[in-house]
Design a protein around this motif. Structure first.
Motif, mmCIF file in Angstrom:
data_model
loop_
_atom_site.group_PDB
_atom_site.id
_atom_site.type_symbol
_atom_site.label_atom_id
_atom_site.label_comp_id
_atom_site.label_asym_id
_atom_site.label_seq_id
_atom_site.Cartn_x
_atom_site.Cartn_y
_atom_site.Cartn_z
ATOM 1 N N ARG A 92 11.136 24.951 -74.768
ATOM 2 C CA ARG A 92 10.836 25.035 -73.339
ATOM 3 C C ARG A 92 9.334 25.028 -73.094
ATOM 4 O O ARG A 92 8.851 24.477 -72.102
ATOM 5 C CB ARG A 92 11.473 26.297 -72.757
ATOM 6 N N TYR A 93 8.574 25.632 -74.005
ATOM 7 C CA TYR A 93 7.112 25.625 -73.906
ATOM 8 C C TYR A 93 6.524 24.266 -74.292
ATOM 9 O O TYR A 93 5.337 24.024 -74.124
ATOM 10 C CB TYR A 93 6.508 26.688 -74.825
ATOM 11 N N HIS A 98 6.468 24.413 -83.592
ATOM 12 C CA HIS A 98 6.940 25.768 -83.892
ATOM 13 C C HIS A 98 8.467 25.838 -83.831
ATOM 14 O O HIS A 98 9.079 26.613 -84.565
ATOM 15 C CB HIS A 98 6.324 26.779 -82.912
ATOM 16 N N ALA A 99 9.062 25.047 -82.954
ATOM 17 C CA ALA A 99 10.529 25.010 -82.896
ATOM 18 C C ALA A 99 11.097 24.533 -84.229
ATOM 19 O O ALA A 99 12.042 25.136 -84.771
ATOM 20 C CB ALA A 99 10.983 24.091 -81.766
ATOM 21 N N ALA A 126 13.287 18.842 -80.111
ATOM 22 C CA ALA A 126 11.980 18.994 -80.750
ATOM 23 C C ALA A 126 11.634 17.766 -81.585
ATOM 24 O O ALA A 126 10.497 17.288 -81.563
ATOM 25 C CB ALA A 126 11.974 20.247 -81.623
ATOM 26 N N CYS A 127 12.601 17.241 -82.323
ATOM 27 C CA CYS A 127 12.367 16.024 -83.125
ATOM 28 C C CYS A 127 11.989 14.856 -82.219
ATOM 29 O O CYS A 127 11.085 14.074 -82.543
ATOM 30 C CB CYS A 127 13.616 15.674 -83.927
ATOM 31 N N ALA A 128 12.677 14.746 -81.083
ATOM 32 C CA ALA A 128 12.365 13.671 -80.129
ATOM 33 C C ALA A 128 10.962 13.840 -79.571
ATOM 34 O O ALA A 128 10.203 12.873 -79.443
ATOM 35 C CB ALA A 128 13.390 13.661 -78.995
ATOM 36 N N GLY A 129 10.601 15.078 -79.234
ATOM 37 C CA GLY A 129 9.279 15.336 -78.671
ATOM 38 C C GLY A 129 8.160 15.042 -79.653
ATOM 39 O O GLY A 129 7.080 14.600 -79.261
#
Length: 496
Positions: A92-93, A98-99, A126-129
């Motif tokens: 969300r941050y 870190h995720a 997270a992987c997509a980001g």
């Protein structure tokens, strides 16, 4: 809600934490956390407490993620819900790294709980980001082995991830194998194909979507705009109005106004402006900026100024749009007035602001002012010049006949000059009849882009002035051979 920590009994604290945690203000949240540390209710499990507090931290923009991590680190044996909460908070941050780090810790800890579908959903995001293709494919494989790929939310996240990896084939396969799909899944397909530039597939999926919401329409309209298909975006907007049942929201209107600004659809832009008045919808920052941009690009600066003056909030985009619009339409003085007002209001200019100002100087012939501004941009505002900034200054110097300075600036550029920069110098050579330099610049332009029309036109003109008609004919024949034509200049405002 007033919290009196000294009198807060366990029942009240438990009720507040379980029912109201997501609505706490920063001070209230910190007070409750302090109470839980000093006088924890025995009926509340530490993992449940942590999950609620971490979730509240993630929802609170004033609390940094380190506070959520501090809460998690105090758990001796975090359960799967606590791991889910901390990984979701990092996502969300927007802290994808870190995720993933938390996820790797989870799967490597002996005795740690097995990840559930909710954790995998966050990890896939997270992987997509991060564009972490290798990690994303591994996680996808584990999801399939775990049997979680049937989960609709996880499946939708996988579709989105593969599109962001520019793997539309994988995304389509995940979509086809999903047992259940909702409107979010269909929207992910439309947005994904638009992201990959496959507008035909996006339109096909959009047409097959069983139930469309406003996000569906926004995905298709926004996709056309992002890919430069502005007329198609407006056509979909008209279709949305004909079909009915879904009201456009601010996101819809911002995309449509962007399309209007690019193709000069002033009538439609005005209708949107009037509809906002009729509905008494507040003119938020994004809609205000979109309207100002549309009016400025359509050449109606009076209306752009009216919207700008009505805006309750203005950011660097608002000011830069007015500066650029004034400069493009030949009012450099007005552009600088907006710039000085912008500085007075405490808004810091960015690279786009200076691009507009330098362009205004170029159009008005403010040579020294433009040079000073370029220097101030670098030294005072610490903005690294882009190719466009150099192009404006080269154009400014070239128009003024300061060709040595212009070429010297090009030679000193830390980035590779493009055809626009060299073309500006060529334009100066044409104006001031520096044919020797012009031929050299034209040859450089041929090397950069053999299809650059200005080089051929310049060379033909130079040869004609030199009384060499056979060389003029050769230039035009080369243009024909290369399939290059000199397009006449034009401008247009389109009715809708």
């Amino acid at each position: 809600m007033k919290l009196q920590s000294c009198n807060c009994n366990h029942l009240k604290l438990t009720t507040l934490l379980l029912n109201c945690a997501d609505h706490f203000q920063t001070k209230q949240l910190l007070q409750i956390h302090a109470q839980l540390i000093t006088n924890p209710p025995p009926s509340l499990h530490r993992n449940l407490t942590a999950v609620k507090l971490i979730g509240a931290c993630a929802s609170n923009a004033n609390l940094r993620q380190c506070h959520a991590h501090l809460i998690f680190s105090q758990l001796p044996n975090p359960n799967v819900f606590a791991w889910d909460a901390i990984i979701k908070a990092h996502v969300r941050y927007g802290d994808w790294e870190h995720a993933l780090t938390c996820f790797h810790r989870l799967v490597s800890f002996p005795g740690a709980p097995k990840p559930n579908e909710y954790i995998y959903t966050s990890v896939v995001k997270a992987c997509a980001g991060l564009d972490a293709i290798a990690d994303g494919l591994k996680v996808h494989g584990v999801v399939i082995k775990s049997g979680f790929d049937k989960n609709i939310h996880l499946g939708t996240s996988l579709v989105d991830m593969h599109f962001k990896f520019r793997q539309p084939g994988n995304a389509g396969q995940v979509f086809d194998e999903m047992l259940h799909r909702d409107v979010v899944t269909w929207n992910a397909m439309v947005s994904g194909y638009c992201l990959c530039g496959d507008l035909a597939s996006a339109r096909r999926v959009f047409g097959e979507t069983p139930e469309r919401d406003v996000v569906s329409w926004n995905a298709m309209i926004g996709g056309y705009v992002q890919n430069g298909k502005y007329s198609d975006a407006i056509d979909v907007f008209h279709e949305m109005q004909r079909v009915g049942g879904t009201m456009p929201n601010d996101v819809t209107l911002v995309s449509v106004l962007s399309a209007c600004s690019h193709i000069g659809a002033l009538d439609l832009g005005r209708r949107i402006d009037r509809s906002l008045d009729r509905r008494r919808r507040g003119l938020n920052l994004y809609l205000g900026n979109a309207l100002v941009d549309m009016y400025a690009k359509c050449g109606t600066m009076e209306e752009a100024r009216r919207i700008f003056d009505d805006m309750q909030e203005r950011d660097v985009i608002s000011w830069s749009t007015m500066i650029s619009g004034s400069g493009v339409h030949g009012d450099a003085g007005e552009a600088f007035r907006y710039y000085f007002k912008m500085i007075e209001s405490g808004v810091k200019p960015n690279d786009v602001t200076f691009m507009g100002l330098l362009s205004a100087c170029s159009h008005a012939g403010f040579v020294d002012k433009g040079i000073d501004l370029f220097s101030k941009m670098i030294k005072e505002f610490r903005i690294v010049p882009q190719v466009g900034h150099y192009g404006c200054v080269v154009d400014l110097l070239s128009r003024a006949g300061r060709l040595d300075e212009a070429e010297g600036l090009i030679d000193s550029m830390p980035v590779e000059p493009n055809v626009i920069v060299w073309g500006a110098l060529l334009g100066g050579c044409r104006i001031h009849k520096d044919f020797r330099r012009g031929e050299r610049v034209a040859r450089r332009l041929f090397e950069l882009d053999s299809g650059y029309t200005g080089s051929y036109v310049y060379m033909a003109g130079a040869k004609a002035l030199a009384g060499r008609p056979e060389d003029v004919a050769d230039c035009w024949l080369r243009m024909q051979h290369e399939g290059i034509s000199k397009d006449p200049g034009c401008s247009r405002i389109r009715g809708s």
